[in-house]
Write a protein that holds these residues in place. Structure first.
Motif, PDB file in Angstrom:
ATOM      1  N   ALA A 100       0.827  -1.209   0.000  1.00  0.00           N
ATOM      2  CA  ALA A 100       0.000   0.000   0.000  1.00  0.00           C
ATOM      3  C   ALA A 100       0.864   1.264   0.000  1.00  0.00           C
ATOM      4  CB  ALA A 100      -0.913  -0.009   1.223  1.00  0.00           C
ATOM      5  N   SER A 101       1.928   1.267   0.781  1.00  0.00           N
ATOM      6  CA  SER A 101       2.776   2.462   0.943  1.00  0.00           C
ATOM      7  C   SER A 101       4.235   2.033   1.005  1.00  0.00           C
ATOM      8  CB  SER A 101       2.451   3.181   2.260  1.00  0.00           C
ATOM      9  OG  SER A 101       1.124   3.608   2.285  1.00  0.00           O
ATOM     10  N   VAL A 102       5.114   2.993   0.787  1.00  0.00           N
ATOM     11  CA  VAL A 102       6.542   2.712   0.995  1.00  0.00           C
ATOM     12  C   VAL A 102       7.219   3.925   1.610  1.00  0.00           C
ATOM     13  CG1 VAL A 102       6.709   1.204  -1.043  1.00  0.00           C
ATOM     14  CG2 VAL A 102       7.402   3.589  -1.235  1.00  0.00           C
ATOM     15  N   GLY A 103       8.365   3.647   2.247  1.00  0.00           N
ATOM     16  CA  GLY A 103       9.348   4.678   2.537  1.00  0.00           C
ATOM     17  C   GLY A 103      10.527   4.391   1.632  1.00  0.00           C
ATOM     18  N   ILE A 104      11.156   5.438   1.101  1.00  0.00           N
ATOM     19  CA  ILE A 104      12.317   5.216   0.220  1.00  0.00           C
ATOM     20  C   ILE A 104      13.291   6.377   0.414  1.00  0.00           C
ATOM     21  CG2 ILE A 104      11.138   6.287  -1.780  1.00  0.00           C
ATOM     22  CD1 ILE A 104      12.675   4.252  -3.583  1.00  0.00           C
ATOM     23  N   SER A 105      14.566   6.086   0.369  1.00  0.00           N
ATOM     24  CA  SER A 105      15.530   7.182   0.504  1.00  0.00           C
ATOM     25  C   SER A 105      15.438   8.035  -0.769  1.00  0.00           C
ATOM     26  CB  SER A 105      16.942   6.644   0.717  1.00  0.00           C
ATOM     27  OG  SER A 105      17.702   6.725  -0.448  1.00  0.00           O
ATOM     28  N   ARG A 106      15.574   9.338  -0.596  1.00  0.00           N
ATOM     29  CA  ARG A 106      15.460  10.228  -1.768  1.00  0.00           C
ATOM     30  C   ARG A 106      16.518   9.900  -2.802  1.00  0.00           C
ATOM     31  NH1 ARG A 106      12.297  15.158  -1.634  1.00  0.00           N
ATOM     32  NH2 ARG A 106      11.178  15.265   0.328  1.00  0.00           N
ATOM     33  N   LEU A 107      17.718   9.533  -2.323  1.00  0.00           N
ATOM     34  CA  LEU A 107      18.790   9.221  -3.260  1.00  0.00           C
ATOM     35  C   LEU A 107      18.445   7.960  -4.057  1.00  0.00           C
ATOM     36  CD1 LEU A 107      21.512  10.207  -4.190  1.00  0.00           C
ATOM     37  CD2 LEU A 107      22.584   8.740  -2.472  1.00  0.00           C
ATOM     38  N   ALA A 108      17.904   6.937  -3.366  1.00  0.00           N
ATOM     39  CA  ALA A 108      17.537   5.697  -4.062  1.00  0.00           C
ATOM     40  C   ALA A 108      16.455   5.979  -5.102  1.00  0.00           C
ATOM     41  CB  ALA A 108      17.043   4.661  -3.049  1.00  0.00           C
ATOM     42  N   LEU A 109      15.458   6.780  -4.722  1.00  0.00           N
ATOM     43  CA  LEU A 109      14.381   7.118  -5.671  1.00  0.00           C
ATOM     44  C   LEU A 109      14.954   7.852  -6.880  1.00  0.00           C
ATOM     45  CD1 LEU A 109      11.386   7.444  -6.475  1.00  0.00           C
ATOM     46  CD2 LEU A 109      11.295   9.475  -5.016  1.00  0.00           C
ATOM     47  N   HIS A 110      15.852   8.788  -6.611  1.00  0.00           N
ATOM     48  CA  HIS A 110      16.435   9.569  -7.689  1.00  0.00           C
ATOM     49  C   HIS A 110      17.237   8.695  -8.644  1.00  0.00           C
ATOM     50  CE1 HIS A 110      15.887  13.755  -8.249  1.00  0.00           C
ATOM     51  NE2 HIS A 110      17.006  13.812  -8.942  1.00  0.00           N
ATOM     52  N   ASN A 111      17.994   7.771  -8.063  1.00  0.00           N
ATOM     53  CA  ASN A 111      18.789   6.880  -8.916  1.00  0.00           C
ATOM     54  C   ASN A 111      17.895   6.042  -9.826  1.00  0.00           C
ATOM     55  OD1 ASN A 111      21.180   7.844  -7.933  1.00  0.00           O
ATOM     56  ND2 ASN A 111      21.417   6.250  -6.385  1.00  0.00           N
ATOM     57  N   VAL A 112      16.774   5.551  -9.288  1.00  0.00           N
ATOM     58  CA  VAL A 112      15.830   4.778 -10.108  1.00  0.00           C
ATOM     59  C   VAL A 112      15.302   5.653 -11.249  1.00  0.00           C
ATOM     60  CG1 VAL A 112      13.512   3.741 -10.118  1.00  0.00           C
ATOM     61  CG2 VAL A 112      15.124   3.179  -8.276  1.00  0.00           C
ATOM     62  N   LEU A 113      14.908   6.887 -10.921  1.00  0.00           N
ATOM     63  CA  LEU A 113      14.272   7.745 -11.936  1.00  0.00           C
ATOM     64  C   LEU A 113      15.279   8.227 -12.991  1.00  0.00           C
ATOM     65  CD1 LEU A 113      11.832   9.874  -9.707  1.00  0.00           C
ATOM     66  CD2 LEU A 113      11.340   7.796 -11.012  1.00  0.00           C
ATOM     67  N   VAL A 114      16.485   8.589 -12.554  1.00  0.00           N
ATOM     68  CA  VAL A 114      17.494   9.066 -13.521  1.00  0.00           C
ATOM     69  C   VAL A 114      17.867   7.941 -14.485  1.00  0.00           C
ATOM     70  CG1 VAL A 114      19.901   9.825 -13.773  1.00  0.00           C
ATOM     71  CG2 VAL A 114      18.427  10.903 -12.064  1.00  0.00           C
ATOM     72  N   GLN A 115      18.058   6.758 -13.931  1.00  0.00           N
ATOM     73  CA  GLN A 115      18.424   5.615 -14.792  1.00  0.00           C
ATOM     74  C   GLN A 115      17.295   5.332 -15.793  1.00  0.00           C
ATOM     75  OE1 GLN A 115      18.984   1.877 -12.777  1.00  0.00           O
ATOM     76  NE2 GLN A 115      19.909   0.927 -14.568  1.00  0.00           N
ATOM     77  N   ALA A 116      16.052   5.353 -15.296  1.00  0.00           N
ATOM     78  CA  ALA A 116      14.912   5.063 -16.189  1.00  0.00           C
ATOM     79  C   ALA A 116      14.766   6.146 -17.250  1.00  0.00           C
ATOM     80  CB  ALA A 116      13.635   4.933 -15.367  1.00  0.00           C
ATOM     81  N   ALA A 117      14.983   7.398 -16.878  1.00  0.00           N
ATOM     82  CA  ALA A 117      14.862   8.488 -17.855  1.00  0.00           C
ATOM     83  C   ALA A 117      15.918   8.317 -18.942  1.00  0.00           C
ATOM     84  CB  ALA A 117      15.003   9.839 -17.154  1.00  0.00           C
ATOM     85  N   ARG A 118      17.135   8.000 -18.531  1.00  0.00           N
ATOM     86  CA  ARG A 118      18.216   7.808 -19.531  1.00  0.00           C
ATOM     87  C   ARG A 118      17.903   6.617 -20.427  1.00  0.00           C
ATOM     88  NH1 ARG A 118      22.934   9.870 -15.631  1.00  0.00           N
ATOM     89  NH2 ARG A 118      23.308  11.855 -16.680  1.00  0.00           N
ATOM     90  N   GLU A 119      17.462   5.504 -19.812  1.00  0.00           N
ATOM     91  CA  GLU A 119      17.142   4.310 -20.614  1.00  0.00           C
ATOM     92  C   GLU A 119      16.013   4.590 -21.605  1.00  0.00           C
ATOM     93  OE1 GLU A 119      18.134   1.107 -17.066  1.00  0.00           O
ATOM     94  OE2 GLU A 119      16.083   1.288 -17.798  1.00  0.00           O
ATOM     95  N   SER A 120      15.099   5.482 -21.217  1.00  0.00           N
ATOM     96  CA  SER A 120      13.937   5.769 -22.076  1.00  0.00           C
ATOM     97  C   SER A 120      14.345   6.541 -23.328  1.00  0.00           C
ATOM     98  CB  SER A 120      12.901   6.590 -21.295  1.00  0.00           C
ATOM     99  OG  SER A 120      13.320   7.948 -21.185  1.00  0.00           O
ATOM    100  N   GLY A 121      15.556   7.130 -23.290  1.00  0.00           N
ATOM    101  CA  GLY A 121      16.023   7.902 -24.437  1.00  0.00           C
ATOM    102  C   GLY A 121      15.898   9.405 -24.239  1.00  0.00           C
ATOM    103  N   ALA A 122      15.417   9.830 -23.061  1.00  0.00           N
ATOM    104  CA  ALA A 122      15.388  11.270 -22.778  1.00  0.00           C
ATOM    105  C   ALA A 122      16.842  11.758 -22.677  1.00  0.00           C
ATOM    106  CB  ALA A 122      14.648  11.534 -21.476  1.00  0.00           C
ATOM    107  N   LYS A 123      17.093  12.976 -23.212  1.00  0.00           N
ATOM    108  CA  LYS A 123      18.467  13.506 -23.155  1.00  0.00           C
ATOM    109  C   LYS A 123      18.572  14.425 -21.958  1.00  0.00           C
ATOM    110  CE  LYS A 123      19.063  13.516 -28.116  1.00  0.00           C
ATOM    111  NZ  LYS A 123      17.717  13.855 -28.577  1.00  0.00           N
ATOM    112  N   LEU A 124      19.420  14.053 -20.999  1.00  0.00           N
ATOM    113  CA  LEU A 124      19.556  14.818 -19.753  1.00  0.00           C
ATOM    114  C   LEU A 124      20.828  15.643 -19.821  1.00  0.00           C
ATOM    115  CD1 LEU A 124      18.946  15.525 -16.794  1.00  0.00           C
ATOM    116  CD2 LEU A 124      19.883  13.305 -16.133  1.00  0.00           C
ATOM    117  N   ARG A 125      20.665  16.973 -19.712  1.00  0.00           N
ATOM    118  CA  ARG A 125      21.833  17.859 -19.738  1.00  0.00           C
ATOM    119  C   ARG A 125      21.946  18.548 -18.383  1.00  0.00           C
ATOM    120  NH1 ARG A 125      20.941  21.595 -24.742  1.00  0.00           N
ATOM    121  NH2 ARG A 125      23.131  22.148 -24.428  1.00  0.00           N
ATOM    122  N   LEU A 126      23.105  18.367 -17.741  1.00  0.00           N
ATOM    123  CA  LEU A 126      23.295  18.897 -16.389  1.00  0.00           C
ATOM    124  C   LEU A 126      23.969  20.268 -16.442  1.00  0.00           C
ATOM    125  CD1 LEU A 126      24.526  15.587 -14.700  1.00  0.00           C
ATOM    126  CD2 LEU A 126      22.247  16.614 -14.559  1.00  0.00           C
TER     127      LEU A 126
END
Ligand SMILES: Cc1cc2nc3c(=O)[nH]c(=O)nc-3n(C[C@H](O)[C@H](O)[C@H](O)COP(=O)(O)OP(=O)(O)OC[C@H]3O[C@@H](n4cnc5c(N)ncnc54)[C@H](O)[C@@H]3O)c2cc1C
Length: 374
Positions: A100-126
């Protein structure tokens, strides 16, 4: 039918990354620009309920997200002395097989999302931002902070509470407001009994413990602060411990471990809710840029994630962009307004020592509202 095929997302936070992933799933070209030169996130952990878990499944991220999170099915309410008052069940919205719910470290969540965005083909410019927009009938030209420029069909401002895109669109018409409360946070090794979100009602703020992983949990405390100045770094541990003195139980047991200022994340709470519409022409604001809430209902990031998913769904249906954005507002405004206004109310009730029963009813109502389809 006119399809939107190229989108710029400004801000690689939770909302911007989820929007980018959802837009890529629908076949749109997506660039993301992020002001920070490195992927870094402030803070400790984050609480996410059934509506976020449901959207993580739609984004195709559920398993890798759950692998990094700590799952639980209810929220415990405790007295300041540590006595369990009640447990509020949370619905399993993504399906009976998922939590139903989770707790997740912000860094872990960010790593999941950044990796998925890159894999999806989105171009990330820092290390890049936007300076100006010039709109024509068919597209919008974006001038970047490095002197470059590019045309897109839509710009999504997902650049958070102090959004530059918001200023470029609306000038200084809308300002954030401090609520009078601050939040103190600290990570600890997880105790076995912290296997669900536990909220302790204190005399002028709430403390809580949330599991983030098998070996990690975090403590939070809301406090009423008359002085909005940021406390001196070296004073943070003593100030945090002092504010925890009214609490017993596990909170008291952990209190004396708070000694290192670098382990404390302190933040004064500020809010903003833009009136509709959150767009002008071909530029739309989502997430905290349009609606920054307090954490009392644990839904700020949830609303940012939902914004991105709904936007992608509407753009993929085709039609004039103005119609898609108008429909976006129809789908998003009331829901985000409910979260912002009631999170602020919950904080005000904490400051006014309003009864536990009211807060329980409001948290239950939030779970019912967010269980509705988006
Ligand atoms: C103390 C606290 C606790 C919270 N706890 C919870 C919780 O438990 N559950 C929950 O759901 N929500 C919680 N929230 C809310 C949640 O953190 C936010 O709602 C969420 O991060 C919003 O996501 P966002 O992508 O809109 O903005 P952000 O996550 O702030 O991301 C914005 C991004 O834009 C970038 N950026 C900024 N300016 C520019 C620029 N000019 N150009 C390019 N990039 C730029 C930033 O560097 C950042 O990467 C909490 C908030 C606070 C303050």
């Amino acid at each position: 039918m006119a399809y939107t095929s190229s989108v710029l997302v400004v801000g690689a936070g939770i909302g911007g990354l989820c929007a980018a992933i959802a837009l890529r799933q629908r076949g749109m070209d997506v660039d993301i620009v992020e002001l920070q030169p490195r992927i870094s996130v402030y803070g400790v952990g984050i609480i996410q309920h059934g509506n976020v878990i449901r959207e993580m499944e739609r984004l195709g991220l559920l398993q890798r997200y759950l692998d990094r999170a700590f799952a639980f099915d209810d929220v415990g309410q405790y007295s300041a002395s540590g006595e369990l008052l009640r447990r509020i069940p949370v619905q399993r919205l993504a399906g009976e097989q998922f939590p139903a719910s989770v707790g997740i470290s912000r860094l872990a969540l960010h790593n999941v999302l950044v990796q998925a965005a890159r894999e999806s083909g989105a171009k990330l410019r820092l290390g890049l931002s936007v300076d100006a927009f010039t709109e024509s009938a068919h597209d919008i030209e974006v001038s970047f902070s490095d002197g470059g420029s590019q045309q897109y069909e839509l710009v999504v401002g997902a650049d958070g509470v102090h959004s530059k895109v918001r200023r470029l669109l609306f000038g200084n018409a809308y300002q954030t407001r401090l609520t009078g409360q601050s939040v103190w946070r600290h990570n600890f090794a997880r105790l076995p009994e912290v296997d669900h979100l536990s909220s302790y009602a204190g005399p002028s703020g709430n403390a809580g413990l949330c599991p983030l992983a098998a070996d990690l949990m975090y403590m939070y405390l809301t406090s009423q602060e008359s002085d909005n100045a940021r406390p001196r770094r070296e004073n943070l541990p003593q100030m945090f411990r002092n504010r925890l003195l009214p609490f017993g139980g596990l909170i008291a047991r952990l209190r004396e471990q708070i000694v290192d200022p670098d382990e404390i994340v302190y933040r004064a709470l500020e809010v903003i809710l833009l009136p509709a519409p959150w767009y002008r022409g071909r530029v739309l604001l989502i997430g905290d840029a349009a609606h920054t809430t307090t954490p009392h209902l644990g839904q700020g990031a949830g609303m940012a994630i939902e914004d991105g998913v709904v936007l992608a769904e509407l753009l993929a249906q085709g039609g004039p962009i103005g119609s898609s954005l108008a429909e976006f507002m129809r789908r998003r405004f009331a829901r985000c307004k409910f979260i912002v206004e009631n999170s602020i109310l919950m904080g005000e009730w904490e400051m006014q020592l309003r009864s536990e029963a009211d807060r329980f009813a409001l948290a239950t109502q939030m779970l019912e509202v967010t269980a509705q389809p988006i």
